[in-house]
Enzyme design. Structure first.
Site, short mmCIF file in Angstrom:
data_model
loop_
_atom_site.label_atom_id
_atom_site.label_comp_id
_atom_site.label_asym_id
_atom_site.label_seq_id
_atom_site.Cartn_x
_atom_site.Cartn_y
_atom_site.Cartn_z
N PRO A 1 0.82 -1.22 0.00
CA PRO A 1 0.00 0.00 0.00
C PRO A 1 0.85 1.27 0.00
O PRO A 1 0.37 2.34 -0.31
CB PRO A 1 -0.82 -0.10 1.29
CG PRO A 1 -0.50 -1.39 1.93
CD PRO A 1 0.62 -2.04 1.19
N GLU B 1 1.64 -8.58 8.67
CA GLU B 1 1.93 -7.13 8.76
C GLU B 1 2.88 -6.68 7.66
O GLU B 1 3.18 -5.50 7.54
CB GLU B 1 2.53 -6.79 10.12
CG GLU B 1 1.51 -6.48 11.19
CD GLU B 1 0.46 -5.46 10.77
OE1 GLU B 1 0.84 -4.35 10.38
OE2 GLU B 1 -0.74 -5.78 10.84
N ASP C 1 -9.49 1.94 -24.75
CA ASP C 1 -9.69 1.69 -23.32
C ASP C 1 -9.65 2.98 -22.51
O ASP C 1 -9.01 3.96 -22.91
CB ASP C 1 -8.55 0.82 -22.77
CG ASP C 1 -8.83 -0.66 -22.93
OD1 ASP C 1 -9.99 -1.02 -23.18
OD2 ASP C 1 -7.87 -1.44 -22.80
N ARG D 1 -1.76 -7.85 -20.88
CA ARG D 1 -2.73 -7.55 -21.95
C ARG D 1 -2.24 -6.45 -22.89
O ARG D 1 -2.78 -6.26 -23.97
CB ARG D 1 -4.11 -7.22 -21.36
CG ARG D 1 -4.27 -5.88 -20.72
CD ARG D 1 -5.62 -5.75 -20.07
NE ARG D 1 -6.72 -5.61 -21.01
CZ ARG D 1 -7.07 -4.48 -21.61
NH1 ARG D 1 -6.40 -3.38 -21.37
NH2 ARG D 1 -8.08 -4.44 -22.45
#
Ligand code: SAM
Length: 237
Positions: free
Chosen positions: A89, A116, A169, A154
């Site tokens: 994160p 953690e 896209d 992709r």
């Protein structure tokens, strides 16, 4: 592209990477996937983790376990650089631009954290790049690793049949992208809803203009941050 994933939960893979067009790309060797089970490198009584020094909640993956797993990897397949990625994160947010850059690489190693997280010294020793899939916290790095690989593979030429579908896209690689316009298929009339008539007109320029207007409206209402970039670029700022 050769991808190695280090994880405590190898059964999660290939998961969504094994289906549809990306599954075909895997089958055909456009990219390969090596899954390394971190549990095989456990130490002292099957341990893979330890408590944080200095106190605090949870457990961290041990540097000894991670080091042993990393040392077991075969040498890079090409002279090109091996990229070490730690989904986290704290990392830079995954974007279409990052996915595009990753799609050019030949050798990627992804270390999935759990609990953690991991001992920070491994990040330093192997020059891991931290990458986030969003400002929220997952249970582990596996889903993030899949997102990273799927978004990148992709974009390898030939994986998605029609190159036009990539160009249209949302987030196409551009300094100021728009989100995608709404799309419709058959039947033309479904319950009380009908396909916008312009899409049935066969008038390519009118269709292009309609789609552009819709893409602008959606971007303005749903992602003001992207809209502001788009406007700034249009004004030549
Ligand atoms: N204590 C960590 C923190 O606050 O940053 C979160 C640990 S999380 C419960 C366990 C693992 O999930 C992390 O080590 C990371 O590999 C992965 N993870 C969680 N959220 C993520 C995200 N938004 N993007 C990428 N990976 C994520």
């Amino acid at each position: 592209m050769h991808v190695t994933i280090l994880t405590l939960f190898p059964n999660v893979f290939p998961g969504s990477l094994g289906v549809s067009l990306i599954g075909k790309a895997l089958e055909e060797g456009v990219f390969t996937l090596d899954i390394v089970d971190l549990k095989k490198f456990s130490i002292k009584g099957g341990r893979v983790d330890g408590p944080p020094c200095g106190g605090g909640c949870g457990m961290l993956l041990s540097p000894e376990v991670l080091e042993a797993a990393l040392a077991s990897l075969p040498s890079p397949i090409s002279s090109g650089e091996r990229k070490f990625i730690y989904p986290s994160p704290r990392g830079e947010l995954l974007s279409q631009k990052i996915a595009y850059n990753l799609s050019k690489l030949q050798d990627i190693v992804i270390l999935c954290g759990r609990y953690e997280g991991i001992d920070a010294r491994i990040l330093e020793k192997y020059s891991f790049v931290e990458m986030s899939v969003g400002d929220y916290v997952l249970m582990g790095g596996e889903v993030a690793a899949m997102a990273l690989i799927e978004a990148s593979v992709r974009l390898i030429p030939g994986v998605v049949g029609a190159p036009d579908s990539l160009r249209e896209d949302s987030f196409v690689v551009s300094s100021a992208p728009l989100l995608e316009y709404p799309q419709y298929t058959h039947p033309v009339q479904w319950n009380e809803y009908s396909v916008p008539p312009v899409l049935l007109s066969g008038h390519h320029e009118a269709i292009h203009q309609w789609r552009l207007a819709e893409a602008r409206t959606i971007t303005r209402t749903q992602r003001p941050d992207l809209w502001n970039q788009y406007v700034a670029r249009a004004l030549g700022e």
